[in-house]
Write a protein that holds these residues in place. Structure first.
Motif, PDB file in Angstrom:
ATOM      1  N   MET A  47       0.640  -0.989  -0.230  1.00  8.79           N
ATOM      2  CA  MET A  47       0.275  -0.214   0.052  1.00  8.79           C
ATOM      3  C   MET A  47       0.650   1.029  -0.303  1.00  8.79           C
ATOM      4  SD  MET A  47      -3.045  -1.270  -0.608  1.00  8.79           S
ATOM      5  CE  MET A  47      -3.745   0.218  -0.482  1.00  8.79           C
ATOM      6  N   GLU A  54      -1.054   6.499  -6.455  1.00  8.78           N
ATOM      7  CA  GLU A  54      -2.416   7.972  -6.308  1.00  8.78           C
ATOM      8  C   GLU A  54      -1.746   9.104  -6.634  1.00  8.78           C
ATOM      9  OE1 GLU A  54      -5.741   5.925  -3.862  1.00  8.78           O
ATOM     10  OE2 GLU A  54      -4.084   6.135  -2.697  1.00  8.78           O
ATOM     11  N   ALA A  79      -9.743   4.216  -7.239  1.00  7.54           N
ATOM     12  CA  ALA A  79     -11.158   3.891  -5.981  1.00  7.54           C
ATOM     13  C   ALA A  79     -11.359   2.634  -5.785  1.00  7.54           C
ATOM     14  CB  ALA A  79     -11.343   5.275  -6.748  1.00  7.54           C
ATOM     15  N   TYR A  81     -10.198  -0.719  -6.108  1.00 11.61           N
ATOM     16  CA  TYR A  81      -9.242  -0.887  -5.381  1.00 11.61           C
ATOM     17  C   TYR A  81      -9.607  -0.982  -3.699  1.00 11.61           C
ATOM     18  CZ  TYR A  81      -6.070  -3.840  -2.774  1.00 11.61           C
ATOM     19  OH  TYR A  81      -5.242  -4.768  -2.728  1.00 11.61           O
ATOM     20  N   ARG A  82      -9.231   1.221  -3.601  1.00 10.81           N
ATOM     21  CA  ARG A  82      -9.736   1.538  -2.052  1.00 10.81           C
ATOM     22  C   ARG A  82     -11.467   0.723  -1.730  1.00 10.81           C
ATOM     23  NH1 ARG A  82      -5.569   3.496   0.904  1.00 10.81           N
ATOM     24  NH2 ARG A  82      -4.173   4.215  -0.310  1.00 10.81           N
ATOM     25  N   PHE A  98     -16.109   5.161  -1.803  1.00  7.18           N
ATOM     26  CA  PHE A  98     -14.710   4.708  -3.115  1.00  7.18           C
ATOM     27  C   PHE A  98     -15.210   4.000  -3.908  1.00  7.18           C
ATOM     28  CE2 PHE A  98     -11.629   4.936   0.799  1.00  7.18           C
ATOM     29  CZ  PHE A  98     -11.042   6.195   0.275  1.00  7.18           C
TER      30      PHE A  98
END
Length: 167
Positions: A47, A54, A79, A81-82, A98
Protein backbone atom coordinates in the motif's frame (compact mmCIF):
# COMPACT_ATOMS: atom_id res chain seq x y z
CA UNK A 1 36.76 12.26 6.67
CA UNK A 2 35.21 15.68 6.13
CA UNK A 3 36.39 15.76 2.55
CA UNK A 4 34.63 12.47 1.79
CA UNK A 5 31.33 13.46 3.46
CA UNK A 6 30.88 16.67 1.47
CA UNK A 7 30.35 14.99 -1.91
CA UNK A 8 27.83 12.56 -0.38
CA UNK A 9 25.84 15.44 1.13
CA UNK A 10 25.90 17.18 -2.23
CA UNK A 11 24.99 14.03 -4.11
CA UNK A 12 21.84 13.25 -2.10
CA UNK A 13 19.88 16.32 -3.26
CA UNK A 14 21.00 15.61 -6.81
CA UNK A 15 19.80 11.99 -6.61
CA UNK A 16 16.48 13.18 -5.17
CA UNK A 17 16.10 15.75 -7.93
CA UNK A 18 16.81 13.13 -10.58
CA UNK A 19 14.23 10.76 -9.03
CA UNK A 20 11.63 13.52 -8.95
CA UNK A 21 12.41 14.49 -12.53
CA UNK A 22 11.92 10.88 -13.66
CA UNK A 23 8.44 10.87 -12.16
CA UNK A 24 7.31 13.96 -14.04
CA UNK A 25 9.37 13.62 -17.21
CA UNK A 26 6.89 14.50 -19.98
CA UNK A 27 8.50 11.95 -22.29
CA UNK A 28 7.20 9.13 -20.07
CA UNK A 29 3.54 8.27 -20.46
CA UNK A 30 1.03 8.21 -17.62
CA UNK A 31 0.68 4.43 -17.53
CA UNK A 32 4.40 3.61 -17.17
CA UNK A 33 4.65 6.16 -14.36
CA UNK A 34 1.91 4.59 -12.21
CA UNK A 35 1.30 1.03 -13.40
CA UNK A 36 3.92 -0.84 -11.36
CA UNK A 37 3.16 0.96 -8.10
CA UNK A 38 -0.62 0.65 -8.48
CA UNK A 39 -0.39 -3.04 -9.35
CA UNK A 40 1.99 -3.62 -6.44
CA UNK A 41 -0.81 -2.48 -4.15
CA UNK A 42 -3.45 -4.57 -5.88
CA UNK A 43 -1.43 -7.76 -6.40
CA UNK A 44 0.89 -7.74 -3.39
CA UNK A 45 -0.88 -5.42 -0.93
CA UNK A 46 2.06 -3.00 -1.03
CA UNK A 47 0.00 0.00 0.00
CA UNK A 48 2.95 2.38 0.29
CA UNK A 49 3.62 1.92 -3.41
CA UNK A 50 -0.11 2.09 -4.14
CA UNK A 51 -0.33 5.45 -2.33
CA UNK A 52 2.71 6.66 -4.28
CA UNK A 53 0.87 5.86 -7.52
CA UNK A 54 -2.18 7.79 -6.29
CA UNK A 55 0.02 10.78 -5.43
CA UNK A 56 1.70 10.61 -8.84
CA UNK A 57 -1.74 10.61 -10.48
CA UNK A 58 -2.71 13.74 -8.54
CA UNK A 59 0.49 15.44 -9.68
CA UNK A 60 -0.02 14.34 -13.28
CA UNK A 61 -3.61 15.58 -13.19
CA UNK A 62 -2.23 19.09 -12.60
CA UNK A 63 0.65 18.83 -15.06
CA UNK A 64 -0.95 16.97 -17.98
CA UNK A 65 -4.50 18.13 -18.65
CA UNK A 66 -4.20 16.65 -22.15
CA UNK A 67 -3.85 13.17 -20.59
CA UNK A 68 -6.75 13.55 -18.18
CA UNK A 69 -8.72 10.69 -19.75
CA UNK A 70 -5.99 8.17 -18.93
CA UNK A 71 -5.35 9.77 -15.53
CA UNK A 72 -9.05 9.56 -14.61
CA UNK A 73 -9.14 5.90 -15.64
CA UNK A 74 -6.16 5.07 -13.40
CA UNK A 75 -7.75 7.07 -10.58
CA UNK A 76 -10.95 5.09 -11.13
CA UNK A 77 -9.08 1.79 -10.89
CA UNK A 78 -7.36 2.98 -7.70
CA UNK A 79 -10.64 4.10 -6.12
CA UNK A 80 -12.20 0.77 -7.11
CA UNK A 81 -9.51 -1.11 -5.19
CA UNK A 82 -9.96 1.19 -2.21
CA UNK A 83 -13.69 0.34 -2.36
CA UNK A 84 -12.92 -3.38 -2.30
CA UNK A 85 -10.60 -2.98 0.68
CA UNK A 86 -13.25 -1.01 2.56
CA UNK A 87 -16.03 -3.51 1.76
CA UNK A 88 -13.83 -6.43 2.79
CA UNK A 89 -12.92 -4.76 6.07
CA UNK A 90 -16.62 -4.35 6.86
CA UNK A 91 -16.92 -0.62 6.18
CA UNK A 92 -19.81 -0.58 3.70
CA UNK A 93 -20.22 3.19 3.88
CA UNK A 94 -16.59 3.82 2.94
CA UNK A 95 -16.78 1.08 0.31
CA UNK A 96 -19.82 2.72 -1.27
CA UNK A 97 -18.10 6.11 -1.25
CA UNK A 98 -15.02 4.75 -3.02
CA UNK A 99 -17.14 2.66 -5.41
CA UNK A 100 -19.10 5.76 -6.43
CA UNK A 101 -15.84 7.68 -6.84
CA UNK A 102 -14.43 4.86 -8.99
CA UNK A 103 -17.43 4.83 -11.29
CA UNK A 104 -17.41 8.64 -11.52
CA UNK A 105 -13.72 8.65 -12.48
CA UNK A 106 -14.19 5.87 -15.02
CA UNK A 107 -17.21 7.66 -16.51
CA UNK A 108 -15.19 10.90 -16.72
CA UNK A 109 -12.41 9.02 -18.49
CA UNK A 110 -14.91 7.68 -21.04
CA UNK A 111 -16.32 11.13 -21.70
CA UNK A 112 -12.92 12.78 -21.97
CA UNK A 113 -11.51 10.11 -24.27
CA UNK A 114 -14.19 7.87 -25.74
CA UNK A 115 -11.57 6.24 -27.99
CA UNK A 116 -8.72 6.21 -25.47
CA UNK A 117 -7.51 2.61 -25.40
CA UNK A 118 -5.95 3.02 -21.95
CA UNK A 119 -9.19 4.30 -20.46
CA UNK A 120 -11.25 1.54 -22.01
CA UNK A 121 -8.89 -1.22 -20.95
CA UNK A 122 -8.65 0.16 -17.40
CA UNK A 123 -12.42 0.49 -17.14
CA UNK A 124 -12.85 -3.10 -18.28
CA UNK A 125 -10.02 -4.34 -16.08
CA UNK A 126 -11.25 -2.68 -12.88
CA UNK A 127 -14.85 -3.76 -13.30
CA UNK A 128 -13.97 -7.33 -14.30
CA UNK A 129 -11.25 -7.85 -11.71
CA UNK A 130 -13.24 -6.56 -8.76
CA UNK A 131 -16.86 -7.39 -9.70
CA UNK A 132 -17.06 -10.60 -7.69
CA UNK A 133 -15.59 -8.90 -4.62
CA UNK A 134 -18.34 -6.25 -4.56
CA UNK A 135 -21.51 -6.54 -2.51
CA UNK A 136 -24.00 -8.77 -4.32
CA UNK A 137 -26.22 -5.89 -5.43
CA UNK A 138 -23.36 -4.26 -7.41
CA UNK A 139 -21.87 -7.32 -9.09
CA UNK A 140 -24.09 -7.59 -12.16
CA UNK A 141 -23.73 -3.90 -12.97
CA UNK A 142 -19.95 -4.13 -12.68
CA UNK A 143 -19.81 -7.16 -14.97
CA UNK A 144 -22.06 -5.36 -17.48
CA UNK A 145 -19.76 -2.31 -17.40
CA UNK A 146 -16.71 -4.52 -17.93
CA UNK A 147 -18.40 -6.07 -20.95
CA UNK A 148 -19.27 -2.64 -22.37
CA UNK A 149 -15.70 -1.38 -21.96
CA UNK A 150 -14.28 -4.47 -23.64
CA UNK A 151 -16.82 -4.27 -26.48
CA UNK A 152 -15.73 -0.68 -27.21
CA UNK A 153 -12.07 -1.63 -26.94
CA UNK A 154 -12.58 -4.55 -29.30
CA UNK A 155 -14.36 -2.39 -31.87
CA UNK A 156 -11.48 0.08 -31.88
CA UNK A 157 -8.81 -2.61 -32.14
CA UNK A 158 -10.45 -4.86 -34.76
CA UNK A 159 -9.35 -2.82 -37.81
CA UNK A 160 -5.70 -3.21 -36.83
CA UNK A 161 -5.89 -6.72 -35.40
CA UNK A 162 -3.72 -8.20 -38.13
CA UNK A 163 -0.95 -5.71 -37.34
CA UNK A 164 -0.85 -6.34 -33.57
CA UNK A 165 2.14 -8.19 -32.06
CA UNK A 166 1.57 -11.88 -31.32
CA UNK A 167 1.69 -11.44 -27.55
Amino acid sequence: MRIHSVPIRLALPLVSAVALYAQIDPRIGVSPLVREDLFAGILANEMTRFARAEATLEQLDQERPDKRSTIRAWQGAAAFYRAILAYESGDAQEGSRFYAQAQTRLDEASKLGPNDLSSLSLGGFANALFADRLPADNRAASWAKAYDYYQKLSALQMPGLGRLPLH
